[in-house]
Design a protein around this motif. Structure first.
Motif, PDB file in Angstrom:
ATOM      1  N   HIS A  24       4.943   1.549  -2.677  1.00 18.49           N
ATOM      2  CA  HIS A  24       4.749   2.636  -1.756  1.00 18.49           C
ATOM      3  C   HIS A  24       3.205   2.699  -1.113  1.00 18.49           C
ATOM      4  O   HIS A  24       3.178   3.423   0.057  1.00 18.49           O
ATOM      5  CB  HIS A  24       4.500   4.218  -2.698  1.00 18.49           C
ATOM      6  CG  HIS A  24       5.837   4.355  -3.495  1.00 18.49           C
ATOM      7  ND1 HIS A  24       7.020   4.551  -2.882  1.00 18.49           N
ATOM      8  CD2 HIS A  24       6.049   4.731  -4.560  1.00 18.49           C
ATOM      9  CE1 HIS A  24       7.891   4.623  -3.853  1.00 18.49           C
ATOM     10  NE2 HIS A  24       7.484   4.651  -4.983  1.00 18.49           N
ATOM     11  N   GLY A  25       2.424   1.794  -1.472  1.00 18.52           N
ATOM     12  CA  GLY A  25       1.316   1.633  -0.701  1.00 18.52           C
ATOM     13  C   GLY A  25       0.199   2.869  -0.347  1.00 18.52           C
ATOM     14  O   GLY A  25       0.227   3.632  -1.324  1.00 18.52           O
ATOM     15  N   ALA A  26      -0.442   2.726   0.742  1.00 18.59           N
ATOM     16  CA  ALA A  26      -1.103   3.821   0.974  1.00 18.59           C
ATOM     17  C   ALA A  26      -0.622   5.199   1.059  1.00 18.59           C
ATOM     18  O   ALA A  26       0.679   5.352   1.460  1.00 18.59           O
ATOM     19  CB  ALA A  26      -1.996   3.429   2.254  1.00 18.59           C
ATOM     20  N   PRO A  27      -1.643   6.243   1.080  1.00 18.19           N
ATOM     21  CA  PRO A  27      -0.945   7.604   0.979  1.00 18.19           C
ATOM     22  C   PRO A  27      -0.255   7.938   2.482  1.00 18.19           C
ATOM     23  O   PRO A  27      -0.437   7.211   3.471  1.00 18.19           O
ATOM     24  CB  PRO A  27      -2.183   8.562   0.913  1.00 18.19           C
ATOM     25  CG  PRO A  27      -3.140   7.602   0.448  1.00 18.19           C
ATOM     26  CD  PRO A  27      -2.896   6.177   0.684  1.00 18.19           C
ATOM     27  N   ASP A  36       0.150  -6.925 -10.592  1.00 17.41           N
ATOM     28  CA  ASP A  36      -0.304  -8.015  -9.639  1.00 17.41           C
ATOM     29  C   ASP A  36       0.420  -8.879  -8.803  1.00 17.41           C
ATOM     30  O   ASP A  36       0.066  -9.244  -7.805  1.00 17.41           O
ATOM     31  CB  ASP A  36      -1.287  -8.648 -10.388  1.00 17.41           C
ATOM     32  CG  ASP A  36      -2.645  -8.247 -10.736  1.00 17.41           C
ATOM     33  OD1 ASP A  36      -2.902  -6.937 -10.058  1.00 17.41           O
ATOM     34  OD2 ASP A  36      -3.502  -8.813 -11.390  1.00 17.41           O
ATOM     35  N   ASP A  37       1.755  -8.740  -9.122  1.00 16.55           N
ATOM     36  CA  ASP A  37       3.034  -9.471  -8.531  1.00 16.55           C
ATOM     37  C   ASP A  37       3.087  -8.682  -7.277  1.00 16.55           C
ATOM     38  O   ASP A  37       3.539  -9.231  -6.156  1.00 16.55           O
ATOM     39  CB  ASP A  37       4.131  -9.448  -9.384  1.00 16.55           C
ATOM     40  CG  ASP A  37       4.097 -10.391 -10.513  1.00 16.55           C
ATOM     41  OD1 ASP A  37       3.193 -11.260 -10.687  1.00 16.55           O
ATOM     42  OD2 ASP A  37       5.074 -10.107 -11.225  1.00 16.55           O
ATOM     43  N   TYR A  38       2.705  -7.518  -7.120  1.00  8.68           N
ATOM     44  CA  TYR A  38       2.870  -6.534  -5.920  1.00  8.68           C
ATOM     45  C   TYR A  38       1.809  -6.276  -5.182  1.00  8.68           C
ATOM     46  O   TYR A  38       1.634  -5.553  -4.180  1.00  8.68           O
ATOM     47  CB  TYR A  38       3.656  -5.211  -6.262  1.00  8.68           C
ATOM     48  CG  TYR A  38       5.077  -5.811  -6.792  1.00  8.68           C
ATOM     49  CD1 TYR A  38       6.242  -6.431  -6.230  1.00  8.68           C
ATOM     50  CD2 TYR A  38       5.225  -5.558  -8.142  1.00  8.68           C
ATOM     51  CE1 TYR A  38       7.324  -6.518  -6.901  1.00  8.68           C
ATOM     52  CE2 TYR A  38       6.289  -6.023  -8.857  1.00  8.68           C
ATOM     53  CZ  TYR A  38       7.449  -6.479  -8.278  1.00  8.68           C
ATOM     54  OH  TYR A  38       8.609  -6.738  -8.826  1.00  8.68           O
ATOM     55  N   ARG A  39       0.479  -6.942  -5.621  1.00  9.54           N
ATOM     56  CA  ARG A  39      -0.780  -6.768  -4.716  1.00  9.54           C
ATOM     57  C   ARG A  39      -0.791  -7.729  -3.735  1.00  9.54           C
ATOM     58  O   ARG A  39      -0.601  -8.982  -3.900  1.00  9.54           O
ATOM     59  CB  ARG A  39      -1.906  -6.826  -5.791  1.00  9.54           C
ATOM     60  CG  ARG A  39      -3.395  -6.690  -5.214  1.00  9.54           C
ATOM     61  CD  ARG A  39      -4.396  -7.108  -6.120  1.00  9.54           C
ATOM     62  NE  ARG A  39      -5.545  -7.308  -5.587  1.00  9.54           N
ATOM     63  CZ  ARG A  39      -6.890  -6.544  -5.415  1.00  9.54           C
ATOM     64  NH1 ARG A  39      -6.758  -5.677  -6.390  1.00  9.54           N
ATOM     65  NH2 ARG A  39      -7.590  -6.971  -4.926  1.00  9.54           N
ATOM     66  N   VAL A  40      -1.304  -7.353  -2.731  1.00 12.75           N
ATOM     67  CA  VAL A  40      -1.453  -8.346  -1.497  1.00 12.75           C
ATOM     68  C   VAL A  40      -3.035  -8.022  -1.095  1.00 12.75           C
ATOM     69  O   VAL A  40      -3.556  -6.921  -1.274  1.00 12.75           O
ATOM     70  CB  VAL A  40      -0.855  -7.957  -0.197  1.00 12.75           C
ATOM     71  CG1 VAL A  40       0.772  -8.233  -0.508  1.00 12.75           C
ATOM     72  CG2 VAL A  40      -0.952  -6.369   0.240  1.00 12.75           C
ATOM     73  N   ASP A  41      -3.794  -9.338  -0.657  1.00 16.54           N
ATOM     74  CA  ASP A  41      -5.104  -8.972  -0.348  1.00 16.54           C
ATOM     75  C   ASP A  41      -5.519  -9.570   1.274  1.00 16.54           C
ATOM     76  O   ASP A  41      -4.585  -9.846   1.842  1.00 16.54           O
ATOM     77  CB  ASP A  41      -5.967 -10.171  -1.379  1.00 16.54           C
ATOM     78  CG  ASP A  41      -6.151  -9.783  -2.802  1.00 16.54           C
ATOM     79  OD1 ASP A  41      -6.481  -8.482  -2.765  1.00 16.54           O
ATOM     80  OD2 ASP A  41      -5.767 -10.397  -3.475  1.00 16.54           O
ATOM     81  N   THR A  53     -11.565   5.481  -0.568  1.00 12.43           N
ATOM     82  CA  THR A  53     -11.177   4.270  -1.598  1.00 12.43           C
ATOM     83  C   THR A  53      -9.884   4.304  -2.080  1.00 12.43           C
ATOM     84  O   THR A  53      -9.217   3.315  -2.207  1.00 12.43           O
ATOM     85  CB  THR A  53     -12.135   4.494  -2.739  1.00 12.43           C
ATOM     86  OG1 THR A  53     -13.386   4.435  -2.456  1.00 12.43           O
ATOM     87  CG2 THR A  53     -11.929   3.306  -4.095  1.00 12.43           C
ATOM     88  N   ALA A  54      -9.158   5.421  -2.379  1.00 18.73           N
ATOM     89  CA  ALA A  54      -7.926   5.585  -2.894  1.00 18.73           C
ATOM     90  C   ALA A  54      -6.717   5.021  -1.760  1.00 18.73           C
ATOM     91  O   ALA A  54      -6.159   4.269  -2.205  1.00 18.73           O
ATOM     92  CB  ALA A  54      -7.679   6.826  -3.313  1.00 18.73           C
ATOM     93  N   VAL A  55      -7.335   5.226  -0.388  1.00 18.68           N
ATOM     94  CA  VAL A  55      -6.431   4.640   0.529  1.00 18.68           C
ATOM     95  C   VAL A  55      -6.324   3.046   0.446  1.00 18.68           C
ATOM     96  O   VAL A  55      -5.441   2.533   0.541  1.00 18.68           O
ATOM     97  CB  VAL A  55      -6.940   5.278   1.758  1.00 18.68           C
ATOM     98  CG1 VAL A  55      -6.004   4.671   3.112  1.00 18.68           C
ATOM     99  CG2 VAL A  55      -6.516   6.778   2.035  1.00 18.68           C
ATOM    100  N   GLU A  56      -7.613   2.487   0.426  1.00 23.02           N
ATOM    101  CA  GLU A  56      -7.731   1.184   0.456  1.00 23.02           C
ATOM    102  C   GLU A  56      -6.926   0.633  -0.608  1.00 23.02           C
ATOM    103  O   GLU A  56      -6.611  -0.644  -0.379  1.00 23.02           O
ATOM    104  CB  GLU A  56      -9.268   0.617   0.634  1.00 23.02           C
ATOM    105  CG  GLU A  56      -9.545  -0.494   0.934  1.00 23.02           C
ATOM    106  CD  GLU A  56      -9.972  -1.475  -0.378  1.00 23.02           C
ATOM    107  OE1 GLU A  56      -9.539  -2.775  -0.225  1.00 23.02           O
ATOM    108  OE2 GLU A  56     -10.031  -0.821  -1.408  1.00 23.02           O
ATOM    109  N   VAL A  57      -7.326   1.076  -1.952  1.00 19.13           N
ATOM    110  CA  VAL A  57      -6.979   0.590  -2.841  1.00 19.13           C
ATOM    111  C   VAL A  57      -5.262   0.406  -3.000  1.00 19.13           C
ATOM    112  O   VAL A  57      -4.777  -0.493  -3.435  1.00 19.13           O
ATOM    113  CB  VAL A  57      -7.289   1.184  -4.489  1.00 19.13           C
ATOM    114  CG1 VAL A  57      -6.736   0.693  -5.613  1.00 19.13           C
ATOM    115  CG2 VAL A  57      -8.978   0.770  -4.494  1.00 19.13           C
ATOM    116  N   THR A  58      -4.952   1.731  -2.733  1.00 16.62           N
ATOM    117  CA  THR A  58      -3.375   1.645  -3.004  1.00 16.62           C
ATOM    118  C   THR A  58      -2.561   0.886  -1.740  1.00 16.62           C
ATOM    119  O   THR A  58      -1.555   0.351  -1.948  1.00 16.62           O
ATOM    120  CB  THR A  58      -2.713   2.975  -2.955  1.00 16.62           C
ATOM    121  OG1 THR A  58      -3.079   3.861  -1.863  1.00 16.62           O
ATOM    122  CG2 THR A  58      -3.298   3.707  -4.076  1.00 16.62           C
TER     123      THR A  58
END
Length: 271
Positions: free
Chosen positions: A195-198, A266-271, A183-188
């Motif tokens: 920085h994105g995913a771990p 949310d300006d830096y969130r991509v879906d 979940t942490a990987v998917e969310v970030t």
């Protein structure tokens, strides 16, 4: 972290509700605290200001190491304001670190007298930006629970050099229950500009981190039974490059004491 800073940091109810302008005013008046949990929903950023002769090297270093050094904004030589940071970069962060010849020589409350006309400020994405999303997904954030700074570590992983700049990747660490690592990987991963995913989860030695109880920056936190240490690329990486490269003069934020921008998470969130 000093007692006053720790007490200020624990006033999470009011600092989370502040606007960026209100937070910057408090820092300008002298409040000192790590900024994780401040200004809920607003983006935070790392500051690094280098002499103009290194501007192109730092831009190239950032392009070659985008997960650690995502540039959100930058200023002109001598400028102390940018489009996303309409305050004063010399006074409106809660802490600064001054470097000479690659060595940290002073931690300061403001850098008005230290700011040179040839300094070019860069604002680099910060993982604090996705912590609200982690919490919303049920992933605990230990340093927020404890009211301390996030732990950060120099790794044994070299960044790709650029011009006069080279150095190790720096990571931040958050303990995550084993069943929530995916979940942490998917969310970030939805926040690539902060920085994105771990970059790693599990054995710290695999990335050259010898002792989680002794972070290079920030405060140690406990990794409890059933939890996995999860590591994200960190925007302190440019400061590590300043140190490793012996840069003659630079100013950064005090790690964990960020610039709070007029931009939304949310300006830096991509879906």
């Amino acid at each position: 972290m000093g007692t006053a800073a720790r007490q200020a940091y624990r006033r999470g109810v009011d600092v989370a509700d502040l606007s960026p302008a209100q937070a910057r005013e408090r820092f300008r008046r002298g409040e000192r605290a790590p900024t994780s949990g401040w200004c809920s929903g607003w983006t935070q950023a790392n500051l690094i200001a280098v002499p103009e002769r290194l501007r192109d090297d730092l831009r190239l270093f950032a392009r070659r190491n985008p997960q650690a050094c995502p540039v959100l904004d930058a200023g002109e030589p001598g400028a102390w304001t940018t489009r996303l940071f309409p305050g004063d970069l010399r006074t409106d962060l809660p802490g600064y670190r001054l470097y000479r010849d690659g060595a940290p020589v002073a931690d300061l409350g403001d850098v008005v007298s230290a700011w040179r006309s040839d300094l070019v400020p860069f604002l680099i994405g910060c993982s604090f930006t996705f912590e609200r999303a982690l919490l919303a997904a049920g992933v605990p954030v230990r340093h927020l629970e404890l009211g301390v700074n996030v732990p950060m570590y120099r790794t044994g992983l070299p960044c790709r050099p650029a011009g006069a700049l080279s150095g190790p990747l720096v990571v931040s660490m958050r303990p995550v229950p084993e069943q929530l690592v995916a979940t942490a990987v998917e969310v970030t991963g939805r926040y690539p500009m902060v920085h994105g995913a771990p970059v790693h989860a599990g054995d710290p030695a695999a990335i050259g981190v010898a002792d989680l109880s002794r972070p290079d920056f920030g405060d140690a936190v406990e990794v409890r039974e059933g939890e996995v240490p999860v590591f994200w690329a960190c925007g302190v990486t440019p400061q590590a490059a300043v140190m490793a490269s012996g840069v003659e003069y630079a100013i950064g934020h005090l790690p964990g004491h960020m610039a709070i921008l007029d931009a939304r998470d949310d300006d830096y969130r991509v879906d």
